[in-house]
Design an enzyme around this catalytic site. Sequence first.
Site, PDB file in Angstrom:
ATOM      1  CB  CYS A 181       4.573   0.186   1.890  1.00 13.88           C
ATOM      2  SG  CYS A 181       3.257  -0.576   3.030  1.00 13.88           S
ATOM      3  CG  ASP A 237      -2.637 -32.359  -0.507  1.00 15.55           C
ATOM      4  OD1 ASP A 237      -3.080 -33.307  -0.382  1.00 15.55           O
ATOM      5  OD2 ASP A 237      -3.080 -31.224   0.512  1.00 15.55           O
ATOM      6  CG  ASP A 278      -5.339 -31.916   1.365  1.00 14.87           C
ATOM      7  OD1 ASP A 278      -5.595 -33.100   2.138  1.00 14.87           O
ATOM      8  OD2 ASP A 278      -5.357 -30.669   2.418  1.00 14.87           O
ATOM      9  CG  ASP A 312      -2.880 -27.286   2.710  1.00 14.13           C
ATOM     10  OD1 ASP A 312      -4.061 -28.652   2.853  1.00 14.13           O
ATOM     11  OD2 ASP A 312      -2.813 -26.752   3.798  1.00 14.13           O
ATOM     12  CB  CYS A 343      -0.807  -0.094   0.881  1.00 12.64           C
ATOM     13  SG  CYS A 343       0.270   0.131   2.685  1.00 12.64           S
TER      14      CYS A 343
END
Lengths: 61, 770
Positions: free
Chosen positions: B48, B636, B449, B632, B45
């Site tokens: 920053c 997996d 999953d 994830d 943003c």
Amino acid sequence: MNTLVFLIPIALLLGAVWLGAFMWSLKSGQYDDLEGAAWRILNDDDKPLPPPDKDDRSRKS
Amino acid sequence: MTVCCPAPGTDIPVVPLTGDEARHWITSAGPGRSRIEFIVPEANCVACIGGIEPSLNALPGVVSARVNLTAQRVAVVWQDGAAEPQQFMQTLADLGYTARPFDPRENGVLSEQEEGKALLRALAVAGFAAGNIMLLSVSVWAGADGATRDLFHWISALIALPAVMYAGRPFFSSALAALRHGRVNMDVPISLGVLLATVMSLYETLHHAEHAFFDAAVTLLFFLLAGRTLDHMMRAKARSAISNLTLLMPQAATIVENGMARIVPAAALKQDMTLLVAVGERLAADGVVVQGVSELDRSVVTGESVPELVQPGTEVQSGTMNLSAPLTVRITAAGQDTFIAELMSLMAVAEQSQSHYVQLADRLARHYAPTVHTVAGATLLGWLAYSHNWHTALMNAIAVLIITCPCALGLAVPAVQVVATGLLFRRGIMVKDGAVLEKLSLVDTVVFDKTGTLTLGQPVLLDGRDVAPRAMALAAGLAQHSRHPLSRAVLRAATEAGIAPAAVSAMQEMPGCGLEAQVEGKTVRLGNRLWCGLGEAPDAPGMEFALTENGALIHIFSFEDELRPGAAAAVSRLKAADLRVVLLSGDRPAAVARLAGLLGIDDYHARQTPQDKLARVAALQAEGRKVLMVGDGINDAPALAAGFTSMAPASASDVGRVAADTVFLGHSLLAVSDARALAVKAQKTVKTNFLLALVYNALAVPIAVLGFVTPLIAAVAMSTSSILVVANALLLGWRAPLSIPLPAAPRPPVGHKPEDDSMMPLNAPPQAAE
């Protein structure tokens, strides 16, 4: 016909100037961060105003 | 200025950046100057920029510091010797940003940037040439003749020849590459059409002829390059967003050598070294615990939601996170031999066994190019037989090739993909590759999953509102000193209810049991039933905490792994679209069955090892099904690689994210059904686009064959078909089947609260499963 002698080179030159400007801006990385450029303008990075001098005060009063 | 988004994991070890290691990331920026780039995922943003740039610029020796919001990177240039890169990281860390040095060569980011710039340059040249030549061509069409027409043709030739040579390179090289492999892609007829148009026009200009097609050749390139550049930019954006998610995972580890602790890069770990694992740290290697009792969060590795108790003698795997007490581990396998590395090799095998998918456009090109070339050949022979004039016959044959040059066909796919991936990108769904959308639309089975995918992998307190404030305060008081996922859940619930944690003293954490502390002179325990003296609970072991005071029960806290928002809706929508939904989890059967019942999934399997998952996905594909794997974890990853296509949430493990074709940033699982629905619609649009382009050809080819094509007709016909195709693609955004709303405020306002979680969805750093 005579005017073409001037107009065509002018048209081409203007186009070439634009092309050159674009190539330069691309090379200097001006399109790397379009997101940031849009937000930078809002950044409040102004330096603090110099203390008002006597002239200002006298004008106000 | 306040930090806009504080680092979520301040416990992440900082990678040391000194000596030879740093050389890897530093590039030269002119004489006596060096340049380094950092990935700063939270730099998203405008605040920053204002926070980072002045602080870095204030350091002695720094020439310039610039934040790139698009890529979320910070580039620092400094005078050699006057500053050290370590200082920059420290400054960023002090501001609350996690930073890691960025190697432009990694993930091919550099070559991708170069490719993008080359496309833009070619586009600019083609645009310049198209504008000027069109100006001259319009004059010719308007009636310029004789010497004026010749002059205009000559000037056009002068502009067009270098422009075609330069701007056409992306097409020529791709066409050449395809031909060399004995294949035909869309770029072959494109290149042929452009080159023939240029050469023929040059010949005509030399002979003072009436028609030159320079404008057609250059405008064609311009249109196609515009499509290709947009397509490239869209994908580069998605890929850079994904690669930025890779955080400072175990790149460094602490080892004990001759009684001294030392930080070494993870790559330098060897067998039989002694590893110290602090609380909150992930294991960098496989090993056996030699000292300490703790709990490990294995959810990323096995999919199990309950932490596992480990003690001396227990085997532990890399990638698991240490939760409650420091551990000393003797390494049994490091680097290429670890559990993760083993899965990676499984993944590589799964990827290789994937048959190469040929995109619809290329399949079409295989038929299109020979057809067009046959028609051109027939035209040549026909005219030769009819007029016995080589020149006329050749001109008409070339006119056929020019008019069939697949401008609209070349735009048909990229135009749709740019619109579709753009729609998804704005909703936090990153598509890595163009072919993914096409694959998504063909999927007929979705494999999920459980932990971390259908659920958030993060337990939440059930009925938090019904807990007495005093019980909650006591529990929160104990929990605030623990990293255990259940303790964290208690603390979150207390914060939500606005209850301040009670003051505790003599806090002790008993790994595998719970927490004990003194409150107002009484012994308070928060932990499992057995340890609190209540006997073992029959079901859901580990998903509840008992709170006792001097042995007397105050409350039993029950937890559940929180369902990912939109999970139920996503599953029911996928089923409504006639897709088979399968659940594969490494977790306990009871937990899996409960979740499957909740979501209405009939086909579920518990206790699946990574190999099992891979085998099941492979079996489904062997049946001829096209599997979308959504997962994830590290466990997996092989299945993700084996699936026809795959998706992963941004909170996934690094390995999982790399393996997946699509990554979604938000929490909602609706991303899966949305992506699939939009892909189906996009594919329909692609098909209507192809139809439009073919109808155009059906109308234009007879005109060309009969020899009536003039440059004016060619220009009008080609532009109209291209505009039609692009307009059709833009319609995709109208009534798009997307249910994830656009983020209301894409950027947090300047100077918002530091502890605000509400802005997390977009550009959020990955939340490690802790």
